[in-house]
Motif scaffolding. Structure first.
Motif, short mmCIF file in Angstrom:
data_model
loop_
_atom_site.label_atom_id
_atom_site.label_comp_id
_atom_site.label_asym_id
_atom_site.label_seq_id
_atom_site.Cartn_x
_atom_site.Cartn_y
_atom_site.Cartn_z
N ILE A 35 32.95 40.09 40.03
CA ILE A 35 33.62 40.07 41.33
C ILE A 35 34.51 41.31 41.43
O ILE A 35 35.27 41.61 40.50
N ALA A 36 34.42 41.97 42.55
CA ALA A 36 35.28 43.14 42.82
C ALA A 36 36.09 42.85 44.08
O ALA A 36 35.50 42.62 45.16
N LEU A 37 37.44 42.89 43.98
CA LEU A 37 38.33 42.57 45.09
C LEU A 37 39.37 43.69 45.25
O LEU A 37 39.84 44.26 44.25
N PRO A 38 39.79 43.99 46.49
CA PRO A 38 40.86 44.97 46.66
C PRO A 38 42.19 44.43 46.12
O PRO A 38 42.43 43.22 46.17
N ALA A 39 43.02 45.30 45.55
CA ALA A 39 44.30 44.87 44.98
C ALA A 39 45.17 44.28 46.07
O ALA A 39 45.16 44.72 47.24
N ASP A 40 45.94 43.24 45.68
CA ASP A 40 46.78 42.54 46.65
C ASP A 40 48.16 43.19 46.80
O ASP A 40 49.03 42.67 47.51
N SER A 71 47.74 48.74 47.23
CA SER A 71 47.20 49.99 46.68
C SER A 71 45.70 50.05 46.89
O SER A 71 45.06 49.10 47.35
N ASP A 72 45.15 51.20 46.51
CA ASP A 72 43.70 51.35 46.62
C ASP A 72 42.96 50.88 45.36
O ASP A 72 41.77 51.12 45.22
N ASP A 73 43.67 50.21 44.47
CA ASP A 73 43.02 49.73 43.24
C ASP A 73 42.06 48.57 43.55
O ASP A 73 42.16 47.92 44.59
N VAL A 74 41.21 48.31 42.59
CA VAL A 74 40.23 47.23 42.70
C VAL A 74 40.45 46.27 41.54
O VAL A 74 40.49 46.68 40.37
N ASP A 75 40.65 45.02 41.87
CA ASP A 75 40.78 43.98 40.84
C ASP A 75 39.38 43.42 40.52
O ASP A 75 38.65 43.02 41.42
N ARG A 76 39.10 43.39 39.22
CA ARG A 76 37.77 42.93 38.80
C ARG A 76 37.92 41.64 37.97
O ARG A 76 38.75 41.58 37.05
N ILE A 77 37.09 40.70 38.30
CA ILE A 77 37.07 39.42 37.60
C ILE A 77 35.62 39.14 37.19
O ILE A 77 34.70 39.30 38.00
N PRO A 123 42.34 40.48 35.18
CA PRO A 123 42.95 41.74 34.73
C PRO A 123 43.95 41.56 33.60
O PRO A 123 44.03 42.44 32.71
N ASP A 124 44.71 40.45 33.54
CA ASP A 124 45.76 40.31 32.55
C ASP A 124 45.59 39.09 31.64
O ASP A 124 46.49 38.84 30.80
N ILE A 125 44.54 38.33 31.78
CA ILE A 125 44.37 37.13 30.96
C ILE A 125 42.91 36.74 30.94
O ILE A 125 42.15 37.08 31.85
N ASP A 145 45.19 30.20 38.28
CA ASP A 145 45.58 30.48 36.90
C ASP A 145 46.63 29.52 36.36
O ASP A 145 47.04 29.64 35.20
N ALA A 146 47.12 28.57 37.17
CA ALA A 146 48.07 27.53 36.75
C ALA A 146 49.35 28.11 36.19
O ALA A 146 50.05 27.45 35.42
N GLY A 147 49.71 29.35 36.57
CA GLY A 147 50.98 29.96 36.15
C GLY A 147 50.99 30.42 34.70
O GLY A 147 52.06 30.62 34.13
N HIS A 148 49.85 30.59 34.07
CA HIS A 148 49.82 30.98 32.66
C HIS A 148 50.12 32.47 32.46
O HIS A 148 50.40 32.90 31.35
N VAL A 149 50.13 33.28 33.53
CA VAL A 149 50.35 34.72 33.36
C VAL A 149 51.85 35.04 33.35
O VAL A 149 52.38 35.58 32.35
#
Length: 295
Positions: free
Chosen positions: A162-167, A170-176, A207-209, A271-275
């Motif tokens: 999955i590729a999503l625009p950063a929330d 910015s022009d970054d792309v969040d990948r899951i 991205p972080d977990i 994410d249930a707040g785990h980050v």
């Protein structure tokens, strides 16, 4: 007074009788070993010896089979082996002849039982490969899947990027990346469709977990009439450590080994707040199109 010719004839007859050899006994009789010439009395016996049939050899009378012989007939002369003729009753001879003349008994024919061995047909194995693209909100996803299935049991593996625009603007792309592997068991399987229960494991790489948790689901396929079009639907859910629900429904057209499919897919992630202690969730939905092979 007899004449001399009569006396000569009497003398010749007496010499023939006295000088003739002892004849052998007939069949069934014992022959004498000693003649009658000489004295038959014992020494010291002064009395006259009684006559025994004119001193001729004593013959033995035959004894029938099974009748005891008188002890008075025994003597100390050597015995010859006797052979007895066994006379069978006439009825017994007739029965024996009938048995010999009768045809041999016919062999008994036993019923033949045919043992048929069950032929175990090989379990059909269906292999499906496919690629699928879809629109998810402002982004998109691309997925690959491979499934192998027998008569009842099977295995289904999927990977979705999955590729999503950063929330953050910015022009970054969040990948899951989502990975899943499920064992499937068909509750109902027939020429017109199939319904399965699925269980396995799912991982979500954010991205972080990274989350890994159990996954449960169900899927169904059903033919629409006599057409090559099938109705397909599936849903999977991950209860922990994160929350994930993946559901899709659509149609598949079977053109031999080539399959074309399309429909709608919905995806929910939490994410249930785990980050960072703050709950982050996303919900996406959009159409999908795919192509695959089945053999």
């Amino acid at each position: 007074m007899p004449s001399s010719k009569a006396l000569l004839c009497a003398a010749l007859a007496a010499s023939v009788l006295l000088g003739a050899p002892t004849a052998e006994a007939r069949f069934g009789k014992r022959s004498s070993s000693s003649g009658s010439k000489g004295s038959g009395g014992s020494r010291g016996d002064n009395g006259p010896r009684p006559s025994r049939d004119n001193d001729s050899p004593r013959t033995h009378r035959a004894t029938p089979i099974g009748v005891a012989r008188d002890d008075n007939d025994s003597d100390d002369a050597p015995r010859r082996r006797r052979r007895a003729v066994v006379r069978r009753p006439l009825t017994e001879v007739i029965v024996a002849g009938a048995i010999l003349a009768a045809p041999p008994p016919r062999p008994r024919v036993l019923p033949v039982t045919r043992v048929t061995r069950e032929r175990h047909e090989p379990v059909p194995l269906l292999v499906r490969l496919g690629v699928q693209g879809q629109r998810l909100g402002d982004g998109g996803a691309m997925g690959l899947f491979m499934a192998m299935e027998g008569r009842r049991l099977g295995l289904d593996t999927r990977v979705t990027g999955i590729a999503l625009p950063a929330d953050d603007g910015s022009d970054d792309v969040d990948r899951i990346t989502l990975l899943s592997a499920h064992a499937t068991a068909a509750l109902w399987a027939g020429p017109r469709g199939r319904m399965r229960l699925e269980a396995g494991v799912t991982s979500a790489h954010a991205p972080d977990i990274i989350f890994v948790g159990p996954s449960l689901g169900a899927s169904v396929e059903a033919c629409i009439g006599r057409s090559p079009v099938d109705l397909e639907a599936r849903v999977h859910a991950v209860p922990f450590p994160h929350r994930q629900v993946d559901a899709q429904a659509g149609l598949a057209v079977h053109l031999g080994t080539l399959n074309l499919r399309g429909g709608w897919r919905a995806l929910y992630l939490n994410d249930a707040g785990h980050v960072d202690g703050v709950v982050h969730e996303d919900a996406f939905g959009g159409p999908y199109l795919g192509v695959g092979l089945a053999f």
